[in-house]
Design an enzyme around this catalytic site. Sequence first.
Site, mmCIF file in Angstrom:
data_model
loop_
_atom_site.group_PDB
_atom_site.id
_atom_site.type_symbol
_atom_site.label_atom_id
_atom_site.label_comp_id
_atom_site.label_asym_id
_atom_site.label_seq_id
_atom_site.Cartn_x
_atom_site.Cartn_y
_atom_site.Cartn_z
ATOM 1 N N ASN A 9 0.876 -1.173 0.000
ATOM 2 C CA ASN A 9 0.000 0.000 0.000
ATOM 3 C C ASN A 9 0.910 1.218 0.000
ATOM 4 O O ASN A 9 1.450 1.590 1.034
ATOM 5 C CB ASN A 9 -0.915 0.008 1.230
ATOM 6 C CG ASN A 9 -1.783 1.258 1.267
ATOM 7 O OD1 ASN A 9 -1.879 1.973 0.266
ATOM 8 N ND2 ASN A 9 -2.404 1.526 2.401
ATOM 9 N N TRP A 10 1.067 1.806 -1.173
ATOM 10 C CA TRP A 10 1.975 2.959 -1.293
ATOM 11 C C TRP A 10 1.356 4.235 -0.716
ATOM 12 O O TRP A 10 2.040 5.245 -0.602
ATOM 13 C CB TRP A 10 2.349 3.185 -2.758
ATOM 14 C CG TRP A 10 3.359 2.220 -3.299
ATOM 15 C CD1 TRP A 10 4.014 1.243 -2.607
ATOM 16 C CD2 TRP A 10 3.852 2.159 -4.643
ATOM 17 N NE1 TRP A 10 4.882 0.580 -3.440
ATOM 18 C CE2 TRP A 10 4.803 1.125 -4.694
ATOM 19 C CE3 TRP A 10 3.583 2.874 -5.815
ATOM 20 C CZ2 TRP A 10 5.484 0.788 -5.871
ATOM 21 C CZ3 TRP A 10 4.247 2.552 -6.990
ATOM 22 C CH2 TRP A 10 5.193 1.517 -7.018
ATOM 23 N N LYS A 11 0.088 4.190 -0.398
ATOM 24 C CA LYS A 11 -0.616 5.393 0.079
ATOM 25 C C LYS A 11 -0.358 6.544 -0.910
ATOM 26 O O LYS A 11 -0.240 6.298 -2.101
ATOM 27 C CB LYS A 11 -0.190 5.741 1.499
ATOM 28 C CG LYS A 11 -0.190 4.531 2.424
ATOM 29 C CD LYS A 11 -0.075 4.883 3.870
ATOM 30 C CE LYS A 11 0.125 3.610 4.674
ATOM 31 N NZ LYS A 11 -0.204 3.731 6.059
ATOM 32 N N HIS A 91 -9.872 0.988 4.443
ATOM 33 C CA HIS A 91 -8.593 1.277 5.117
ATOM 34 C C HIS A 91 -8.837 2.272 6.248
ATOM 35 O O HIS A 91 -9.651 3.185 6.123
ATOM 36 C CB HIS A 91 -7.579 1.830 4.106
ATOM 37 C CG HIS A 91 -6.194 1.864 4.668
ATOM 38 N ND1 HIS A 91 -5.767 2.871 5.505
ATOM 39 C CD2 HIS A 91 -5.152 0.997 4.554
ATOM 40 C CE1 HIS A 91 -4.518 2.622 5.875
ATOM 41 N NE2 HIS A 91 -4.122 1.488 5.308
ATOM 42 N N GLU A 93 -7.291 4.749 7.254
ATOM 43 C CA GLU A 93 -7.128 6.176 6.910
ATOM 44 C C GLU A 93 -8.369 6.701 6.203
ATOM 45 O O GLU A 93 -8.764 7.852 6.379
ATOM 46 C CB GLU A 93 -5.862 6.366 6.055
ATOM 47 C CG GLU A 93 -4.599 6.187 6.897
ATOM 48 C CD GLU A 93 -3.395 5.658 6.148
ATOM 49 O OE1 GLU A 93 -3.344 5.751 4.911
ATOM 50 O OE2 GLU A 93 -2.486 5.124 6.826
ATOM 51 N N GLU A 163 -6.050 -5.130 10.123
ATOM 52 C CA GLU A 163 -5.024 -4.125 10.387
ATOM 53 C C GLU A 163 -5.348 -3.377 11.678
ATOM 54 O O GLU A 163 -6.169 -2.448 11.662
ATOM 55 C CB GLU A 163 -4.972 -3.105 9.251
ATOM 56 C CG GLU A 163 -4.651 -3.688 7.901
ATOM 57 C CD GLU A 163 -4.057 -2.620 6.995
ATOM 58 O OE1 GLU A 163 -2.887 -2.746 6.641
ATOM 59 O OE2 GLU A 163 -4.752 -1.644 6.683
ATOM 60 N N GLY A 169 1.594 2.260 10.403
ATOM 61 C CA GLY A 169 2.481 3.414 10.254
ATOM 62 C C GLY A 169 3.138 3.859 11.549
ATOM 63 O O GLY A 169 3.726 4.936 11.611
ATOM 64 N N SER A 209 2.762 -2.228 10.203
ATOM 65 C CA SER A 209 4.217 -2.228 10.427
ATOM 66 C C SER A 209 4.858 -3.583 10.167
ATOM 67 O O SER A 209 5.825 -3.961 10.838
ATOM 68 C CB SER A 209 4.543 -1.728 11.841
ATOM 69 O OG SER A 209 4.076 -0.404 12.005
ATOM 70 N N GLY A 230 2.578 -1.036 4.213
ATOM 71 C CA GLY A 230 2.789 0.352 3.827
ATOM 72 C C GLY A 230 4.268 0.662 3.697
ATOM 73 O O GLY A 230 4.894 0.408 2.665
ATOM 74 N N GLY A 231 4.855 1.175 4.779
ATOM 75 C CA GLY A 231 6.238 1.670 4.753
ATOM 76 C C GLY A 231 7.239 0.709 4.119
ATOM 77 O O GLY A 231 8.063 1.128 3.293
HETATM 78 C C1 PEP Z 1 -1.133 0.164 5.658
HETATM 79 O O1 PEP Z 1 -1.032 1.258 5.128
HETATM 80 O O2 PEP Z 1 -2.118 -0.530 5.419
HETATM 81 C C2 PEP Z 1 -0.052 -0.302 6.535
HETATM 82 C C3 PEP Z 1 -0.166 -1.475 7.103
HETATM 83 O O3 PEP Z 1 1.031 0.544 6.707
HETATM 84 P P1 PEP Z 1 2.398 0.207 7.493
HETATM 85 O O4 PEP Z 1 2.892 -1.104 6.963
HETATM 86 O O5 PEP Z 1 3.302 1.340 7.166
HETATM 87 O O6 PEP Z 1 2.054 0.106 8.935
#
Ligand code: PEP
Length: 251
Positions: A9-11, A91, A93, A163, A169, A209, A230-231
Site C-alpha cells: 500500500n503505497w498510500k 482502510h 485512513e 489491520e 504506520g 508495520s 505500507g512503509g
Molecule cells: C497500511 O497502510 O495498510 C499499513 C499497514 O502501513 P504500514 O505497513 O506502514 O504500517
Amino acid sequence: MRKPIIAANWKMNKGPKEAAEFVTNFKLDASELEKVDVVIAAPFVDLSVLVGNGFGVAAQNCSDQDSGALTGETSVAMLKEVGVEYILTGHSERRSIFGETDALINAKNCKILDAGLTPIFCIGETLEERESGKLEEVLKTQVTEGLKGICNEGILNVVIAYEPVWAIGTGVTASKEQAQEAHVIVRRLVAELYSTELAAQVRIQYGGSMKPANADELLGQADIDGGLVGGASLEPESFHSLIKSAVATVA
Ligand code: PEP
C-alpha cells in the site's frame, strides 16, 4: 490451501516516474508468483504504469457509484478498464480521515465484486477499543456490515486485511500471538456469516508495520495468509524480502 497474498500500500507516495523506477528494480521469479499473489496498491496516476508487469495492481479507492456528477471520483469500471484487479476498501485512513462508514464500504465491496474484481477489505480496532476489551465487538460490526449482501460465491473473492489501527504506520507491530488471535476471530465471524468450509478458504492478511524483521513470524501463523504493507513496500528490496518470507511458508 490458501495462496498467500502480499500487497503493497503505497498510500500517497510515488508518482508515475518513481513507479516506473520501482518496476525496473523489482524483478520477481515466475516461481515466486506461482506461490504468492503479489499486488501493489498505488495512487490512480500510477496504475497504468504498473499494470502488465506480472504482479497484480490495486487502486486505493473507488466510487460506490457507476457514473455521474461526482467530481473527483473514479468508478470501478474505469479502474477495470486500465487493468486493475484489486481495490482497497475500509482502510483505517479512509475511515478516520475521510469519514467512510461501514455502509459506504459495504457498497464499494459489492460494486467491486459485481465487476469481477477483488476488494481488499480492511478492518481493525483502535488502541482504545482494544484496551477497553472491544476487539471482538468492533471486528464483528466491521465484518458483518462490510460483507452485508455478499453471497457465498462473492465471499471467496474477498481478501480481508486485519489491520490493528495502532500498528499502522507506527512501527509498533502486533505480536504474532495478538495477530493470530485476531485472525481466528475474523475467520470465526466469517464462518458465522457463511460456513466453516467457506471461511477456511477466505484469505486474511495482516497489516500494521510488517517489515522484513517480523515477516517470518507473522506469516508463519496458521491463520495469517499474507500482508498488507505500507512503509516496507516503498523500496523494492524490502518489499521483495516480504514476498520471499511468504514464499517460504508454501511447501
Ligand atoms: C497500511 O497502510 O495498510 C499499513 C499497514 O502501513 P504500514 O505497513 O506502514 O504500517
